[in-house]
Design a protein around this motif. Sequence first.
Motif, PDB file in Angstrom:
ATOM      1  N   ASN A 230      -0.415  -1.960   8.137  1.00 50.24           N
ATOM      2  CA  ASN A 230       0.142  -1.265   6.978  1.00 50.24           C
ATOM      3  C   ASN A 230       0.916  -2.257   6.110  1.00 50.24           C
ATOM      4  O   ASN A 230       1.262  -3.358   6.565  1.00 50.24           O
TER       5      ASN A 230
ATOM      6  N   CYS B 106      -6.352   8.613   1.114  1.00 46.43           N
ATOM      7  CA  CYS B 106      -6.258   8.202   2.520  1.00 46.43           C
ATOM      8  C   CYS B 106      -7.485   8.765   3.246  1.00 46.43           C
ATOM      9  O   CYS B 106      -7.699   9.984   3.267  1.00 46.43           O
ATOM     10  N   GLY B 107      -8.286   7.883   3.839  1.00 49.83           N
ATOM     11  CA  GLY B 107      -9.563   8.299   4.441  1.00 49.83           C
ATOM     12  C   GLY B 107      -9.403   9.155   5.686  1.00 49.83           C
ATOM     13  O   GLY B 107     -10.049  10.206   5.824  1.00 49.83           O
ATOM     14  N   THR B 108      -8.532   8.716   6.625  1.00 49.03           N
ATOM     15  CA  THR B 108      -8.298   9.560   7.805  1.00 49.03           C
ATOM     16  C   THR B 108      -7.592  10.845   7.370  1.00 49.03           C
ATOM     17  O   THR B 108      -7.748  11.888   8.010  1.00 49.03           O
TER      18      THR B 108
ATOM     19  N   CYS C 142      -7.659   3.206   9.906  1.00 52.48           N
ATOM     20  CA  CYS C 142      -7.632   3.417   8.464  1.00 52.48           C
ATOM     21  C   CYS C 142      -9.063   3.681   7.996  1.00 52.48           C
ATOM     22  O   CYS C 142      -9.920   2.788   8.089  1.00 52.48           O
ATOM     23  N   GLY C 143      -9.322   4.882   7.501  1.00 53.53           N
ATOM     24  CA  GLY C 143     -10.687   5.273   7.116  1.00 53.53           C
ATOM     25  C   GLY C 143     -11.167   4.558   5.865  1.00 53.53           C
ATOM     26  O   GLY C 143     -12.273   4.005   5.826  1.00 53.53           O
ATOM     27  N   ASN C 144     -10.327   4.552   4.818  1.00 57.51           N
ATOM     28  CA  ASN C 144     -10.726   3.839   3.593  1.00 57.51           C
ATOM     29  C   ASN C 144     -10.814   2.343   3.858  1.00 57.51           C
ATOM     30  O   ASN C 144     -11.711   1.661   3.344  1.00 57.51           O
TER      31      ASN C 144
ATOM     32  N   SER D 255      -1.302  -0.920  12.791  1.00 58.87           N
ATOM     33  CA  SER D 255      -1.223   0.528  12.965  1.00 58.87           C
ATOM     34  C   SER D 255      -2.539   1.084  13.481  1.00 58.87           C
ATOM     35  O   SER D 255      -3.403   0.347  13.950  1.00 58.87           O
ATOM     36  N   THR D 256      -2.640   2.397  13.387  1.00 60.01           N
ATOM     37  CA  THR D 256      -3.816   3.109  13.896  1.00 60.01           C
ATOM     38  C   THR D 256      -4.949   3.013  12.867  1.00 60.01           C
ATOM     39  O   THR D 256      -4.875   2.242  11.920  1.00 60.01           O
TER      40      THR D 256
ATOM     41  N   GLU E 230       1.695   8.205   3.016  1.00 61.08           N
ATOM     42  CA  GLU E 230       1.267   7.386   4.160  1.00 61.08           C
ATOM     43  C   GLU E 230       2.439   6.711   4.854  1.00 61.08           C
ATOM     44  O   GLU E 230       3.206   5.978   4.212  1.00 61.08           O
ATOM     45  N   ARG E 231       2.527   6.947   6.151  1.00 64.84           N
ATOM     46  CA  ARG E 231       3.522   6.196   6.930  1.00 64.84           C
ATOM     47  C   ARG E 231       3.110   4.721   6.905  1.00 64.84           C
ATOM     48  O   ARG E 231       1.920   4.408   6.797  1.00 64.84           O
TER      49      ARG E 231
ATOM     50  N   TYR F  51      -6.009  -3.762  11.664  1.00 63.58           N
ATOM     51  CA  TYR F  51      -5.385  -3.155  10.477  1.00 63.58           C
ATOM     52  C   TYR F  51      -3.862  -3.237  10.507  1.00 63.58           C
ATOM     53  O   TYR F  51      -3.232  -2.926  11.519  1.00 63.58           O
TER      54      TYR F  51
ATOM     55  N   ASN G 222       1.304  10.784   9.038  1.00 60.93           N
ATOM     56  CA  ASN G 222       0.976  10.809   7.611  1.00 60.93           C
ATOM     57  C   ASN G 222       1.030  12.273   7.178  1.00 60.93           C
ATOM     58  O   ASN G 222       0.762  13.176   7.978  1.00 60.93           O
TER      59      ASN G 222
ATOM     60  N   SER H  19      -5.778   8.344  13.026  1.00 61.78           N
ATOM     61  CA  SER H  19      -4.348   8.287  12.698  1.00 61.78           C
ATOM     62  C   SER H  19      -3.823   9.725  12.677  1.00 61.78           C
ATOM     63  O   SER H  19      -4.585  10.663  12.414  1.00 61.78           O
TER      64      SER H  19
ATOM     65  N   ASN I  43      -7.158   3.328  -2.624  1.00 61.70           N
ATOM     66  CA  ASN I  43      -6.410   2.864  -1.443  1.00 61.70           C
ATOM     67  C   ASN I  43      -6.807   1.389  -1.309  1.00 61.70           C
ATOM     68  O   ASN I  43      -7.977   1.090  -1.092  1.00 61.70           O
TER      69      ASN I  43
HETATM   70  N1  LIG Z   1      -0.945   4.498   7.143  1.00 62.32           N
HETATM   71  C1  LIG Z   1      -1.765   4.992   8.197  1.00 62.32           C
HETATM   72  C2  LIG Z   1      -2.991   4.217   8.471  1.00 62.32           C
HETATM   73  C3  LIG Z   1      -3.821   4.011   7.252  1.00 62.32           C
HETATM   74  C4  LIG Z   1      -4.562   5.251   6.803  1.00 62.32           C
HETATM   75  C5  LIG Z   1      -5.484   4.908   5.690  1.00 62.32           C
HETATM   76  N2  LIG Z   1      -5.005   4.562   4.440  1.00 62.32           N
HETATM   77  C6  LIG Z   1      -6.790   5.656   5.682  1.00 62.32           C
HETATM   78  O1  LIG Z   1      -7.547   5.516   4.715  1.00 62.32           O
HETATM   79  O2  LIG Z   1      -7.127   6.314   6.670  1.00 62.32           O
HETATM   80  C7  LIG Z   1      -0.979   5.071   9.508  1.00 62.32           C
HETATM   81  O3  LIG Z   1      -0.248   4.125   9.852  1.00 62.32           O
HETATM   82  O4  LIG Z   1      -1.133   6.075  10.208  1.00 62.32           O
END
Ligand SMILES: N[C@@H](CCC[C@H](N)C(=O)O)C(=O)O
Length: 258
Positions: A65, A197-199, A74-76, A71-72, A187-188, A63, A169, A136, A13
């Motif tokens: 996108n 995707c971490g979250t 992002c864990g990674n 956006s909300t 991923e949205r 953060y 997502n 997220s 990611n």
């Molecule tokens: N695309 C997600 C936010 C990013 C998530 C991410 N890649 C992760 O690692 O958590 C969104 O807009 O909800």
Amino acid sequence: MKLQFYKYQGTGNDFIMIDNRDMLFSKNDTKLVQRLCDRKFGIGADGLILLENDDDTDFKMVYYNADGNQSTMCGNGGRCLVAFAKEIGVISDRAEFMAVDGLHRAEFQNDEVVLEMQPVDLVENFEGYSYLDTGSPHHVQLIDNLESLDVKQEGSRLRYGKYGKAGSNINFVKKLKDDLFAVRTYERGVEDETLSCGTGVTAVALAMYDRGYTKNSAVGLETPGGRLEVLFEANDKGYKNIKLKGKAEKVFEGILEL
Ligand SMILES: N[C@@H](CCC[C@H](N)C(=O)O)C(=O)O
């Protein structure tokens, strides 16, 4: 104008990192973020992250996108930002930072970054899928044909059909062992499958535990970009002390003429 940037990846990611402590980056320029994240016309990334000053913690995470919108959580990206903060001398071996969903703590363990996520109070379990917010929003669905699934097609169908414009997502999951799950995520904001995707994997670990598919509170998640681990404590109120663990690496750095 010259823009110094860094490129990081956490289990595939990938993110553009910009030190914005001088607040010179045009934060509302959606087209600029889109262009920088574009894989043909720009640097190329799933998202862009600004590191800014924060009054109460080591730094603030902002953060975006790849579509150019903030956006909300992002864990990674959070794990990569901690590695970036160390690289530029903002922290040494641990960090406390502010993100859109609140305070996060992180530390390095060997070559991995362990990121504390916000507690999760609610996992909604429906017939065939779960929905929860791990910073997220995430839809989590077990599926048999994970390897052959068209994640982009099926993910965008669910993302727009079920969750409307704000969307979610979408994570597709297959159980590999009692404490190991394979995950592919749509991923949205990227509007495609990402390598991890971490979250998303955090949501998968909690949903699998909540539905009784694992009894372990340390769960391995195999993504197309590599292995992550999620650790947590479950109690009658939900989940706390949630930790997301995995590698976060600098890929390259450079200077852009804007
Ligand atoms: N695309 C997600 C936010 C990013 C998530 C991410 N890649 C992760 O690692 O958590 C969104 O807009 O909800």
